[in-house]
Design a protein around this motif. Sequence first.
Motif, PDB file in Angstrom:
ATOM      1  N   UNK A  15      13.407  21.360   0.743  1.00  0.00           N
ATOM      2  CA  UNK A  15      14.573  20.655   1.297  1.00  0.00           C
ATOM      3  C   UNK A  15      14.538  20.711   2.830  1.00  0.00           C
ATOM      4  N   UNK A  16      14.210  21.875   3.362  1.00  0.00           N
ATOM      5  CA  UNK A  16      14.152  22.022   4.825  1.00  0.00           C
ATOM      6  C   UNK A  16      13.087  21.119   5.440  1.00  0.00           C
ATOM      7  N   UNK A  17      11.933  20.986   4.783  1.00  0.00           N
ATOM      8  CA  UNK A  17      10.893  20.110   5.339  1.00  0.00           C
ATOM      9  C   UNK A  17      11.292  18.642   5.237  1.00  0.00           C
ATOM     10  N   UNK A  18      12.018  18.286   4.174  1.00  0.00           N
ATOM     11  CA  UNK A  18      12.534  16.918   4.065  1.00  0.00           C
ATOM     12  C   UNK A  18      13.485  16.636   5.227  1.00  0.00           C
ATOM     13  N   UNK A  19      14.408  17.562   5.471  1.00  0.00           N
ATOM     14  CA  UNK A  19      15.349  17.376   6.576  1.00  0.00           C
ATOM     15  C   UNK A  19      14.619  17.273   7.910  1.00  0.00           C
ATOM     16  N   UNK A  20      13.647  18.142   8.124  1.00  0.00           N
ATOM     17  CA  UNK A  20      12.890  18.114   9.384  1.00  0.00           C
ATOM     18  C   UNK A  20      12.165  16.783   9.558  1.00  0.00           C
ATOM     19  N   UNK A  21      11.565  16.295   8.472  1.00  0.00           N
ATOM     20  CA  UNK A  21      10.786  15.060   8.556  1.00  0.00           C
ATOM     21  C   UNK A  21      11.647  13.808   8.674  1.00  0.00           C
ATOM     22  N   UNK A  22      12.808  13.800   8.021  1.00  0.00           N
ATOM     23  CA  UNK A  22      13.572  12.560   7.943  1.00  0.00           C
ATOM     24  C   UNK A  22      14.803  12.484   8.840  1.00  0.00           C
ATOM     25  N   UNK A  23      15.251  13.583   9.411  1.00  0.00           N
ATOM     26  CA  UNK A  23      16.392  13.509  10.328  1.00  0.00           C
ATOM     27  C   UNK A  23      16.142  12.560  11.500  1.00  0.00           C
ATOM     28  N   UNK A  24      14.937  12.527  12.071  1.00  0.00           N
ATOM     29  CA  UNK A  24      14.705  11.580  13.163  1.00  0.00           C
ATOM     30  C   UNK A  24      14.848  10.118  12.741  1.00  0.00           C
ATOM     31  N   UNK A  25      14.708   9.835  11.453  1.00  0.00           N
ATOM     32  CA  UNK A  25      14.836   8.454  10.976  1.00  0.00           C
ATOM     33  C   UNK A  25      16.277   8.060  10.686  1.00  0.00           C
ATOM     34  N   UNK A  26      17.186   9.030  10.606  1.00  0.00           N
ATOM     35  CA  UNK A  26      18.561   8.734  10.194  1.00  0.00           C
ATOM     36  C   UNK A  26      19.247   7.719  11.123  1.00  0.00           C
ATOM     37  N   UNK A  28      17.895   5.536  13.443  1.00  0.00           N
ATOM     38  CA  UNK A  28      17.291   4.204  13.386  1.00  0.00           C
ATOM     39  C   UNK A  28      17.619   3.453  12.088  1.00  0.00           C
ATOM     40  N   UNK A  29      17.700   4.171  10.974  1.00  0.00           N
ATOM     41  CA  UNK A  29      18.105   3.520   9.724  1.00  0.00           C
ATOM     42  C   UNK A  29      19.555   3.074   9.828  1.00  0.00           C
ATOM     43  N   UNK A  30      20.414   3.938  10.348  1.00  0.00           N
ATOM     44  CA  UNK A  30      21.830   3.592  10.510  1.00  0.00           C
ATOM     45  C   UNK A  30      22.016   2.362  11.392  1.00  0.00           C
ATOM     46  N   UNK A  31      21.106   2.143  12.320  1.00  0.00           N
ATOM     47  CA  UNK A  31      21.204   1.020  13.252  1.00  0.00           C
ATOM     48  C   UNK A  31      20.670  -0.297  12.689  1.00  0.00           C
ATOM     49  N   UNK A  32      20.158  -0.289  11.460  1.00  0.00           N
ATOM     50  CA  UNK A  32      19.594  -1.503  10.875  1.00  0.00           C
ATOM     51  C   UNK A  32      20.663  -2.581  10.702  1.00  0.00           C
ATOM     52  N   UNK A  33      20.356  -3.769  11.136  1.00  0.00           N
ATOM     53  CA  UNK A  33      21.265  -4.898  10.977  1.00  0.00           C
ATOM     54  C   UNK A  33      21.537  -5.135   9.495  1.00  0.00           C
ATOM     55  N   UNK A  34      22.799  -5.224   9.135  1.00  0.00           N
ATOM     56  CA  UNK A  34      23.187  -5.520   7.763  1.00  0.00           C
ATOM     57  C   UNK A  34      23.333  -4.315   6.859  1.00  0.00           C
ATOM     58  N   UNK A  35      23.009  -3.107   7.335  1.00  0.00           N
ATOM     59  CA  UNK A  35      23.181  -1.910   6.521  1.00  0.00           C
ATOM     60  C   UNK A  35      24.618  -1.420   6.631  1.00  0.00           C
ATOM     61  N   UNK A  37      25.805   1.263   4.549  1.00  0.00           N
ATOM     62  CA  UNK A  37      25.682   2.713   4.427  1.00  0.00           C
ATOM     63  C   UNK A  37      24.436   3.085   3.645  1.00  0.00           C
ATOM     64  N   UNK A  38      24.082   4.371   3.761  1.00  0.00           N
ATOM     65  CA  UNK A  38      22.997   4.958   2.975  1.00  0.00           C
ATOM     66  C   UNK A  38      23.426   6.349   2.553  1.00  0.00           C
ATOM     67  N   UNK A  39      23.151   6.696   1.292  1.00  0.00           N
ATOM     68  CA  UNK A  39      23.325   8.059   0.794  1.00  0.00           C
ATOM     69  C   UNK A  39      21.924   8.619   0.582  1.00  0.00           C
ATOM     70  N   UNK A  40      21.656   9.771   1.178  1.00  0.00           N
ATOM     71  CA  UNK A  40      20.349  10.426   1.082  1.00  0.00           C
ATOM     72  C   UNK A  40      20.358  11.344  -0.134  1.00  0.00           C
ATOM     73  N   UNK A  69      10.182   1.029   9.958  1.00  0.00           N
ATOM     74  CA  UNK A  69      10.624   2.315   9.395  1.00  0.00           C
ATOM     75  C   UNK A  69      10.026   2.518   8.012  1.00  0.00           C
ATOM     76  N   UNK A  70      10.140   1.524   7.162  1.00  0.00           N
ATOM     77  CA  UNK A  70       9.623   1.638   5.799  1.00  0.00           C
ATOM     78  C   UNK A  70       8.104   1.748   5.814  1.00  0.00           C
ATOM     79  N   UNK A  71       7.447   1.029   6.703  1.00  0.00           N
ATOM     80  CA  UNK A  71       5.984   1.112   6.779  1.00  0.00           C
ATOM     81  C   UNK A  71       5.545   2.527   7.162  1.00  0.00           C
TER      82      UNK A  71
END
Length: 101
Positions: A15-26, A28-35, A37-40, A69-71
């Motif tokens: 869980x800690x490595x997931x958080x470390x790896x994906x927190x930087x993406x949170x 930019x994902x939140x800023x996506x046009x048309x999004x 919300x997202x639940x992780x 981001x997805x790529x």
Amino acid sequence: MKKILQVNFTYDGTRDSVLKDFMPAAQPIADQTGLDWKVWLWNDETRECGGIYLFADQSSLAAYLDGPIVQQIKQHPPLSNLSVKIFDVLEEPTAITRGPV
């Protein structure tokens, strides 16, 4: 029409490595046009994680899936068994059950 995107994958880590790896993406994902919300998601037993997203429409969802981001996520070595599913929202019964749409 609102669209739900469901993404799941196996993650070789904690869980800690997931958080470390994906927190930087949170953000930019939140800023996506048309999004809207997202639940992780994370399941410690199966090492499966992912997300449930609500997009305003198909074009916003498609732009996200085709975007950088997805790529980047697809090429992340600890990730495997990627599953991507797209759904329409049934707004009438969702309103009754208080879905956040």
